[in-house]
Write a protein that holds these residues in place. Structure first.
Motif, PDB file in Angstrom:
ATOM      1  N   ASP A 554       1.563  -8.779  12.782  1.00 45.77           N
ATOM      2  CA  ASP A 554       1.895  -8.199  11.280  1.00 45.77           C
ATOM      3  C   ASP A 554       0.881  -8.235  10.489  1.00 45.77           C
ATOM      4  O   ASP A 554       0.117  -9.351  10.385  1.00 45.77           O
ATOM      5  CB  ASP A 554       3.231  -8.933  10.774  1.00 45.77           C
ATOM      6  CG  ASP A 554       4.328  -8.818  11.575  1.00 45.77           C
ATOM      7  OD1 ASP A 554       4.564  -7.661  12.113  1.00 45.77           O
ATOM      8  OD2 ASP A 554       5.271  -9.451  11.717  1.00 45.77           O
ATOM      9  N   GLN A 555       0.549  -7.127   9.728  1.00 45.54           N
ATOM     10  CA  GLN A 555      -0.508  -7.140   8.738  1.00 45.54           C
ATOM     11  C   GLN A 555       0.190  -6.662   7.602  1.00 45.54           C
ATOM     12  O   GLN A 555       0.973  -5.462   7.538  1.00 45.54           O
ATOM     13  CB  GLN A 555      -1.401  -6.210   9.372  1.00 45.54           C
ATOM     14  CG  GLN A 555      -2.468  -6.996  10.435  1.00 45.54           C
ATOM     15  CD  GLN A 555      -3.976  -6.248  10.790  1.00 45.54           C
ATOM     16  OE1 GLN A 555      -4.507  -5.554   9.771  1.00 45.54           O
ATOM     17  NE2 GLN A 555      -4.456  -6.436  11.727  1.00 45.54           N
ATOM     18  N   ALA A 556      -0.398  -6.732   6.417  1.00 42.22           N
ATOM     19  CA  ALA A 556       0.106  -6.595   5.036  1.00 42.22           C
ATOM     20  C   ALA A 556      -0.042  -5.063   4.822  1.00 42.22           C
ATOM     21  O   ALA A 556      -1.417  -4.903   5.174  1.00 42.22           O
ATOM     22  CB  ALA A 556      -0.489  -7.419   4.092  1.00 42.22           C
ATOM     23  N   GLY A 557       0.785  -4.397   4.165  1.00 42.98           N
ATOM     24  CA  GLY A 557       0.174  -3.010   4.129  1.00 42.98           C
ATOM     25  C   GLY A 557       0.723  -2.054   5.061  1.00 42.98           C
ATOM     26  O   GLY A 557       0.548  -0.846   5.156  1.00 42.98           O
ATOM     27  N   TRP A 558       1.067  -2.485   6.262  1.00 46.77           N
ATOM     28  CA  TRP A 558       1.545  -1.806   7.347  1.00 46.77           C
ATOM     29  C   TRP A 558       2.702  -1.926   7.789  1.00 46.77           C
ATOM     30  O   TRP A 558       3.597  -2.850   7.527  1.00 46.77           O
ATOM     31  CB  TRP A 558       0.696  -2.224   8.520  1.00 46.77           C
ATOM     32  CG  TRP A 558      -0.861  -1.973   8.387  1.00 46.77           C
ATOM     33  CD1 TRP A 558      -1.854  -2.534   7.701  1.00 46.77           C
ATOM     34  CD2 TRP A 558      -1.770  -1.123   8.959  1.00 46.77           C
ATOM     35  NE1 TRP A 558      -2.900  -2.078   7.696  1.00 46.77           N
ATOM     36  CE2 TRP A 558      -2.867  -1.123   8.714  1.00 46.77           C
ATOM     37  CE3 TRP A 558      -1.237   0.184   9.942  1.00 46.77           C
ATOM     38  CZ2 TRP A 558      -4.036  -0.136   9.188  1.00 46.77           C
ATOM     39  CZ3 TRP A 558      -2.117   1.045  10.427  1.00 46.77           C
ATOM     40  CH2 TRP A 558      -3.589   0.937  10.029  1.00 46.77           C
ATOM     41  N   THR A 559       3.535  -0.842   8.303  1.00 52.65           N
ATOM     42  CA  THR A 559       4.997  -0.986   8.760  1.00 52.65           C
ATOM     43  C   THR A 559       5.035  -0.388   9.968  1.00 52.65           C
ATOM     44  O   THR A 559       4.289   0.428  10.588  1.00 52.65           O
ATOM     45  CB  THR A 559       5.700  -0.217   7.937  1.00 52.65           C
ATOM     46  OG1 THR A 559       7.300  -0.490   8.050  1.00 52.65           O
ATOM     47  CG2 THR A 559       5.416   1.277   7.853  1.00 52.65           C
TER      48      THR A 559
END
Length: 620
Positions: A554-559
């Motif tokens: 998981d990475q911030a700013g991605w969905t």
């Protein structure tokens, strides 16, 4: 079983009883005796094959003297025994009855020197096979005569008593025989019958060949598969075993039988019928155009084996001779075995050391039968263990062309001479053996891992006794598998469209082995981790069959548009699982201002001021 080289089993030539004749005389002008004339041939056994040249040396000729040489054909007289007083001299063969004169040091003297010695020669023609001869040298000046005997006879290997002999690597034995033989214990595969001489071979062809008693593919004449021939070990060497049963009269004067020729051939089909015995079958002149010869009794010179039908009397009770041929001679890729043999070609009679009267060598009214012992079977299959659970299960394919072998020296590798076979289209293999303990192994192949049998040695140790087989000795192997896929950025955030995707590099992908099959990436189940390359590709290789979970970081700013975890149950042997893709999109933003315009004109902007507290609504 004791065995010896052929040189230890040769009998004297049948002409050995014929004594060389040497006579002398006295010079009429002197009371001094003239030295005896002597003549000799150049081979110690005085036996020559067709096409050879007999080297002849005469001594005490007298310097410059001349001799007349002649050769006569010797035949047995009324008693039928060569080497007795009633032998007959004839001149019916090529080169006999044609005398020639040689002078010491002159024409025809091969040493070309006046030395009281003459060297000359006589050519052995093709019609001299298996015959006996007398060479006579006569000095016309003194009347002296000298003679020497020689033969073109087959070398005899005497098995008329219980013994063994090794000929061209194969062991022939009249002592190691099958006892208690009979229906259910022996499988006859060729039966030959004729008066005088007889010859034949096994086949499944629907024709009667040579002196076979029946057409092929019948009870007593049929094809022979290498997997059905029992293997016997002698001093750590594996041999295929064949058994001969003689069914002739056991009367004293006809108890002997000569085995004059024996050849073993291999082919890919079992119904061949085009064997050509050639001009002199007893000398191994035959040819099988569509088969490969792997053994020949007459290799290295004409031979015959003397057999005694009275040594093991009775039919179907005890065989008369065993034949062991080294496993190393055979090619398992040509599974059909043809055994050609010929009997009864030897002339004259012979009395063995255990026999009370002389006997002829020819076949009488009975038959000769080659058999294979119905030995113990060790068999199994070779399979692709798709789930690597050590068990051959429904749906798992068989593997053909794998080498399975008996590890005689137990060194965990196949050595030349050790019995082996190749698995067939159904993955099946089979060995037929004599009672004993055997180690069965496979030869590994690159890119495969063995997991059955499930032991450290990867082997079966099998002990079989008479009447007992060992089945289901299966070998399972698997290939390592792989999983690969991509990491994509989807521009419009919709999985329904794919043309707007771009690769994402540097994204972490983790692989878990779901050992407890709960579809959860539990602690301790992680097996590998990688990052996507410049093309967004990730790959995990060298994987054992099993259940796996693939997770992206998981990475911030991605969905996530695709699941964050891909569950892959039952990755199988050799499977290359591709296109296990992760698709994400980045979050976006929309922003602006709320202004009051003082002059009410959009054409001018310097008179605008911000307005706070105004409600703005966004709709998708």
């Amino acid at each position: 079983m004791a065995s010896s080289d052929i040189s230890d089993n040769l009998t004297n030539d049948q002409l050995a009883a014929l004594d060389s004749t040497v006579t002398g005389s006295t010079d009429p002008a002197s009371s001094d005796p003239v030295p005896q004339l002597a003549v000799a041939v150049d081979q110690a056994d005085a036996d020559y094959a067709p096409g050879e040249t007999v080297g002849i040396t005469a001594t005490d000729v007298g310097d410059g003297g001349s001799l007349t040489f002649s050769v006569a054909h010797v035949s047995a007289g009324a008693d039928g025994i060569l080497g007795t007083a009633d032998d007959v001299l004839t001149y019916d063969l090529t080169g006999t009855g044609t005398p020639w004169v040689v002078t010491d040091g002159g024409a025809g003297d091969l040493d070309g020197t006046v030395d009281g010695k003459i060297q000359t020669s006589w050519y052995v023609n093709s019609d001299a096979a298996n015959q006996a001869f007398t060479l006579t040298a006569t000095d016309p000046a003194t009347g002296r005569i000298a003679a020497v005997n020689f033969t073109d006879a087959a070398t005899m290997v005497d098995l008329t008593f219980k013994t063994s002999a090794t000929i061209n690597g194969a062991i022939f034995s009249s002592s190691d025989v099958a006892t208690g033989a009979g229906t259910g214990l022996l499988d006859p595969f060729v039966r030959i019958q004729n008066n005088g001489t007889e010859q034949g071979y096994n086949t499944d062809a629907n024709v009667k060949v040579l002196d076979d008693t029946a057409k092929g593919s019948t009870q007593y004449v049929h094809a022979l598969n290498i997997a059905d021939i029992p293997i016997q070990y002698v001093n750590g060497v594996g041999y295929y075993r064949f058994d001969l049963d003689i069914n002739e009269s056991n009367s004293d004067n006809v108890q002997n039988l000569s085995l004059d020729t024996l050849q073993i051939w291999q082919a890919t089909a079992g119904n061949l019928s085009n064997y050509d015995p050639g001009a002199t079958p007893d000398q191994g002149t035959g040819a099988f155009p569509t088969a490969t010869k792997i053994y020949d009794l007459d290799q290295g010179g004409d031979k015959f084996i003397g057999l005694n039908g009275d040594l093991q009397p009775g039919s179907g009770n005890t065989t008369d001779m065993s034949l062991l041929v080294p496993v190393a001679n055979f090619d398992p890729s040509k599974p059909f075995i043809y055994l050609y043999s010929g009997f009864g070609y030897q002339a004259g009679t012979y009395q063995g050391s255990t026999e009370t009267t002389p006997s002829t060598w020819t076949a009488e009214s009975g038959f000769e039968e080659w058999n294979r012992q119905i030995g113990q079977v060790i068999d199994g299959h070779k399979f692709n263990d798709l789930n690597a659970d050590h068990i051959w299960e429904a749906g798992e394919p068989a593997l053909s062309g794998w080498k399975i072998y008996l590890d005689v020296d137990n060194n965990n590798q196949w050595d030349s001479g050790e019995p082996f076979t190749l698995t067939d289209a159904n993955g099946y293999y089979k060995f037929t053996v004599t009672p004993g303990t055997y180690t069965v192994r496979e030869v590994q192949q690159a890119g495969w891992s063995q997991d059955a049998p499930n032991n450290a040695q990867g082997e079966y140790t099998v002990t079989v006794v008479a009447g007992q087989d060992s089945h289901n000795n299966d070998f399972g192997n698997f290939q390592l598998a792989s999983i690969s896929g991509h990491k994509y950025l989807d521009a419009d955030g919709s999985l329904a469209t794919t043309g707007d995707r771009t690769a994402v590099s540097g994204w972490t992908i983790t692989l878990y082995n779901d050992a407890n099959h709960n579809d959860v990436a539990d602690a301790g189940e992680q097996v590998a981790q990688t990052t996507t390359d410049a093309n967004g590709v990730y790959q995990f290789t060298g994987l054992l069959p099993g259940d796996y979970l693939i997770k992206e970081q998981d990475q911030a700013g991605w969905t996530h548009l695709s699941p964050v975890q891909i569950n892959q149950s039952n990755l199988t042997s050799g499977q290359n699982l591709t296109n296990q893709d992760f698709v994400n999109t980045q979050l976006s933003s929309i922003s602006g201002h709320k202004y009051v315009d003082a002059d009410g004109s959009l054409a001018t902007t310097g008179d605008e001021t911000g307005v706070s507290g105004w409600t703005i609504t966004l709709y998708n």
